[in-house]
Write a protein that holds these residues in place. Structure first.
Motif, PDB file in Angstrom:
ATOM      1  N   ALA A  97      -4.932 -53.737   4.503  1.00  0.00           N
ATOM      2  CA  ALA A  97      -5.988 -53.886   5.503  1.00  0.00           C
ATOM      3  C   ALA A  97      -5.600 -53.211   6.813  1.00  0.00           C
ATOM      4  CB  ALA A  97      -6.272 -55.371   5.734  1.00  0.00           C
ATOM      5  N   LEU A  98      -4.328 -53.322   7.200  1.00  0.00           N
ATOM      6  CA  LEU A  98      -3.878 -52.692   8.436  1.00  0.00           C
ATOM      7  C   LEU A  98      -3.926 -51.176   8.330  1.00  0.00           C
ATOM      8  CD1 LEU A  98      -2.752 -53.239  11.249  1.00  0.00           C
ATOM      9  CD2 LEU A  98      -0.453 -53.222  10.274  1.00  0.00           C
ATOM     10  N   GLY A  99      -3.490 -50.629   7.189  1.00  0.00           N
ATOM     11  CA  GLY A  99      -3.533 -49.180   6.997  1.00  0.00           C
ATOM     12  C   GLY A  99      -4.947 -48.633   7.031  1.00  0.00           C
ATOM     13  N   CYS A 100      -5.855 -49.292   6.318  1.00  0.00           N
ATOM     14  CA  CYS A 100      -7.246 -48.841   6.311  1.00  0.00           C
ATOM     15  C   CYS A 100      -7.886 -49.027   7.688  1.00  0.00           C
ATOM     16  CB  CYS A 100      -8.049 -49.607   5.264  1.00  0.00           C
ATOM     17  SG  CYS A 100      -7.485 -49.336   3.563  1.00  0.00           S
ATOM     18  N   GLY A 101      -7.520 -50.102   8.361  1.00  0.00           N
ATOM     19  CA  GLY A 101      -8.095 -50.369   9.679  1.00  0.00           C
ATOM     20  C   GLY A 101      -7.684 -49.345  10.717  1.00  0.00           C
ATOM     21  N   GLN A 102      -6.403 -48.963  10.702  1.00  0.00           N
ATOM     22  CA  GLN A 102      -5.964 -47.992  11.703  1.00  0.00           C
ATOM     23  C   GLN A 102      -6.579 -46.617  11.447  1.00  0.00           C
ATOM     24  OE1 GLN A 102      -3.632 -45.269  11.357  1.00  0.00           O
ATOM     25  NE2 GLN A 102      -3.559 -45.447   9.120  1.00  0.00           N
ATOM     26  N   GLY A 103      -6.779 -46.262  10.163  1.00  0.00           N
ATOM     27  CA  GLY A 103      -7.443 -45.002   9.858  1.00  0.00           C
ATOM     28  C   GLY A 103      -8.892 -45.000  10.311  1.00  0.00           C
TER      29      GLY A 103
END
Length: 238
Positions: free
Chosen positions: A132-138
């Motif tokens: 979720a953090l990876g997708c959110g930052q992208g």
């Protein structure tokens, strides 16, 4: 108490301690029976968990890798692919959880979750958070910088396709070019450039793409001069 010859002896009485000790065994037998009573049926309950965990890993990798996919002629950044995989992962893990709760309730077990189950839940929670953090930052980066993706024509040998990502923030601009081949995935950009005043030369048509054994992309800032960080870039699909 004595028994007549040939008569079966009465079953031994169980103490409270033995009843508590045998309760998990009885619960396990009930779960086994509820699952269909065969080893194959028990194993079939775990694909939801395994597939959900695999999708979670792929979602985390896609979200943090900066990869890009080409689907139906449209550029799909890694964070979008990761978000879809994360949604699938959560659905599968939810199905596994619901099935497990139903079996646990049907078994009548009163024991607390084991340490192994708690470690598994913790690992899945950390995996979900990372994805979720990876997708959110992208997604946040694309939104803040107004990122735009363009599929350039013509295509090169073997269907190799140049895909450009352009973004701008305040007085600075940046671009990336990906060489996307079969199976429609590029893990990292083939080249990057930076321009002043937030210009987007590819969006303005200030570029030239030619193909030979590989591809050459010439990007010009505002159509007058070469972009500071990139003039000609060689593109080669894996």
């Amino acid at each position: 108490m004595t028994t007549a010859p040939g008569a079966a002896a009465p079953p031994p009485r169980r103490t409270d301690a033995r009843l508590k000790r045998d309760r998990p065994v009885a619960a396990a037998r009930e779960v086994f029976a509820a699952s269909g009573g065969s080893g194959l049926e028990v194993i079939r309950n775990f694909p939801f968990l395994v597939t959900g965990a695999v999708c979670g890993v792929l979602a985390a990798v896609a979200g943090w890798s900066g990869s890009l996919a080409l689907v139906g002629g449209y550029a799909v950044p890694g964070w979008q692919s990761g978000a879809v995989l994360l949604a699938v992962s959560l659905i599968l893990l939810g199905v596994h959880y619901v099935r497990g709760v139903r079996r646990y309730a049907a078994s009548g077990a009163e024991s607390m979750p084991s340490r192994r189950s708690l470690r598994l839940l913790l690992a899945l929670a950390l995996l979900t958070a990372a994805a979720a953090l990876g997708c959110g930052q992208g997604a946040l980066s694309d939104m803040v910088n107004g990122a735009e993706y363009r599929v350039l024509a013509p295509t090169g040998p073997g269907g190799c396709t140049a895909v450009v990502r352009e973004e701008s923030f305040l007085e600075s601009g940046r671009g990336e070019v990906y060489a996307v081949g079969d199976p429609g995935l590029a893990r990292t950009p083939s080249g990057t450039w930076e321009v002043d005043a937030g210009h987007r030369p590819v969006a303005a048509g200030s570029y030239e793409l030619t193909w030979g054994d590989g591809g050459s992309l010439t990007v010009r800032d505002s159509g007058t001069g070469p972009a500071p960080a990139l003039d000609v870039e060689f593109l080669a699909c894996p």
